[in-house]
Design an enzyme around this catalytic site. Structure first.
Site, PDB file in Angstrom:
ATOM      1  N   SER A 235       0.793  -1.148   0.033  1.00 50.59           N
ATOM      2  CA  SER A 235      -0.061  -0.104  -0.005  1.00 50.59           C
ATOM      3  C   SER A 235       0.651   1.166  -0.121  1.00 50.59           C
ATOM      4  CB  SER A 235      -0.780  -0.059   0.977  1.00 50.59           C
ATOM      5  OG  SER A 235      -2.050   0.661   1.091  1.00 50.59           O
ATOM      6  N   ASP A 459      -9.050  -3.866  -5.911  1.00 49.88           N
ATOM      7  CA  ASP A 459      -8.533  -2.978  -4.699  1.00 49.88           C
ATOM      8  C   ASP A 459      -9.221  -1.553  -4.660  1.00 49.88           C
ATOM      9  OD1 ASP A 459      -7.232  -1.842  -2.928  1.00 49.88           O
ATOM     10  OD2 ASP A 459      -5.387  -2.924  -3.359  1.00 49.88           O
ATOM     11  N   HIS A 487      -7.707  -5.621  -0.591  1.00 51.57           N
ATOM     12  CA  HIS A 487      -6.549  -4.653  -0.644  1.00 51.57           C
ATOM     13  C   HIS A 487      -5.447  -5.468  -0.669  1.00 51.57           C
ATOM     14  CE1 HIS A 487      -4.038  -1.379  -0.328  1.00 51.57           C
ATOM     15  NE2 HIS A 487      -3.946  -1.041   0.969  1.00 51.57           N
TER      16      HIS A 487
END
Length: 518
Positions: A235, A459, A487
């Site tokens: 991320s 996502d 995610h």
């Protein structure tokens, strides 16, 4: 990453951004740090200092003292310059945890970052090692977790106590949403938060930025005794890794960036794309929900989304009272929804939360929102909200034009109609006490060894197109696509993704082209 901030909604912004990190995907439980134990353990290999400037040698030459901090884990503290442009100014501490390789054929250190910005890498490794990396990677690498500057057990950003943080995150401002009264109340809340961060953070706010954190990572590489940096970033951790590759391309070893951020995007563009991503994820959730016996919605997906919009508008006008006295308005409810959308495994909990909210009971929705903020028992278990804001206000230029804002508003109205009414507001960064230093531009990292970029098609927090963009920008980027929801993509049960990542990390096998994993 936990969502960038749009977290709906501690701090309304010109456009919302949510935390980008895998901590929001973990089970809905708090994490406890295991206290350090006094017994020293095996040290690291000799530091790597080749090519290091003379004024930085005292940092790169430091010898680490490790102490046992739980079964299989060692902890240490690394000293870094507060200001990398003036290493003599002051120092900060970086908290580091190590899980030593379980196999005999150790390949070196593997640094990890869970995202955020503001999520704790120490907690990720110490509390959720198997979630962070597979057993195969644990066998081959010393798995390293660290709290970036400003975060957790490192020299940290400090702003509010728990009661004041509750007020900042959950209190409902007076007046109609986006009225002058509402805006003024939010602006006052933002100013109070920013003032508290400046007063309580001991002068570190101007130095809580991703470029400085990337330089800290090179220091960690050196003191751990690694010629090159092996890194797994999730991320927001992809932006940290890409920034490292930009500044230290020759030091890049085996690097995987999972759930990527496009470094060329402005904060407005990031927030707009996230809103659309979560709207799309909500539609995917509703498609699933309508097939479940406990779904609180009926009809078509469009019908269900319209009814959810009615629920959000209802609690925005008439907030629900929780058993602890907190009031749930639309912002807190949307936060809980977003927390559950990070992983399909949380969708059943979202069914319960929404069904109860429709009956006037916000308790489970508050549990989801509390998980998002890492709040348990009325206390905040980390400083992720403070650090999240500190990084974003330093990393993103504050130069949104009226035309750009209008274009964003049009996209939100068209492509995220359920989320859009609760996504915008006054921007904390407009009153942040430190001037931003970040730039937004494509990163090529010319000369770096091959870098794998993993993207998941569904996502919501880091939309798939960002991974496509980063892989294209990187001179040595290779795209690995996971078809699915949720995610990030590695270690989520997709054998194709996992095999590709592990063959790369363990055997150095670089795919001959982009990889598509269904």
């Amino acid at each position: 990453m936990r969502p960038t901030d749009t977290r709906p909604r501690i701090a309304p912004r010109a456009v919302g951004v949510v935390a980008m990190g895998i901590t929001a995907v973990l089970a809905l439980v708090g994490c406890a740090i295991i206290p350090l134990q006094p017994d020293p353990v095996e040290s690291s290999p000799s530091p790597i200092t080749d090519g290091i400037a003379e004024d930085l040698l005292p940092y790169y030459q430091q010898t680490l003292t490790w102490t046992a901090c739980g079964e299989g884990f060692d902890c240490t503290t690394v000293t870094a310059p507060l200001d990398w442009s003036d290493p003599s100014l002051a120092t900060i501490d970086l908290a580091v945890v190590r899980h030593r390789a379980t196999g005999s054929d150790r390949l070196g250190s593997l640094l990890t970052n869970p995202g955020g910005p503001g999520a704790s890498g120490v907690s990720l490794v110490q509390d959720s090692l198997g979630f962070a990396v597979s057993a195969e990677l644990q066998e081959s690498y010393d798995v390293i977790g660290f709290d970036p500057r400003g975060v957790g057990q490192s020299t940290a950003v400090v702003c509010l106590d728990a009661a004041d943080m509750d007020a900042y995150v959950f209190d409902i401002p007076p007046g109609e949403r986006r009225s002058s009264e509402w805006d003024a109340a939010i602006e006052a809340k933002q100013e109070s938060f920013a003032d508290a961060c400046e007063a309580n953070s001991d002068g570190i706010l101007p130095y809580i930025d991703t470029v400085s954190s990337a330089r800290d990572m090179d220091l960690l590489r050196g003191v751990l005794g690694d010629e090159k940096l092996n890194y797994l970033g999730y991320s927001y951790g992809t932006f940290l890794g890409a920034t490292y590759a930009k500044h230290y391309p020759a030091n890049v070893g085996r690097m995987v960036l999972d759930g990527a951020i496009d470094p060329s995007l402005s904060l407005l563009e990031v927030g707009t794309a996230q809103a659309v991503g979560f709207e799309n994820a909500l539609r995917s959730y509703m498609t699933w929900c309508l097939g479940q016996s406990d779904c609180a919605f009926a009809g078509t997906v469009d019908d269900a989304m319209a009814d959810l919009g009615i629920l959000l508008a209802s609690v925005d006008q008439r907030p629900l009272t929780n058993e602890d006295g907190r009031m749930m308005g639309a912002d807190a409810l949307l936060t809980g929804i977003i927390a559950a959308l990070y992983s399909q495994g949380s969708w059943p909990s979202l069914n319960v939360a929404l069904a109860l909210a429709l009956q006037g009971d916000p308790s489970v929705a508050f549990q989801l929102a509390d998980f998002y903020y890492n709040r348990s028992g009325g206390q905040y278990l980390d400083n992720s909200t403070e650090a999240f804001n500190a990084y974003n206000c330093m990393d993103y230029p504050r130069d949104v034009t009226d035309a750009e804002q209008a274009a964003s508003d049009a996209i939100l109205a068209e492509s995220a109609p359920t989320v859009a009414p609760y996504w915008t507001g006054p921007d904390l960064c407009d009153v942040w006490p430190a001037e931003e230093t970040g730039v937004r531009e494509a990163i090529a990292a010319a000369g770096a060894d091959p870098i794998l970029v993993v993207g998941t098609t569904g996502d919501p927090a880091t939309p798939y197109e960002w991974s496509v963009a980063l892989a294209d920008q990187l001179e040595s980027g290779v795209l690995v696509t996971r078809v699915g929801e949720g995610h990030t993509g590695y270690n989520k049960g997709n054998q194709c993704v996992d095999d590709t990542v592990e063959a790369y990390f363990i055997d150095g096998i670089v795919p001959g082209g982009d990889v598509y994993c269904e």
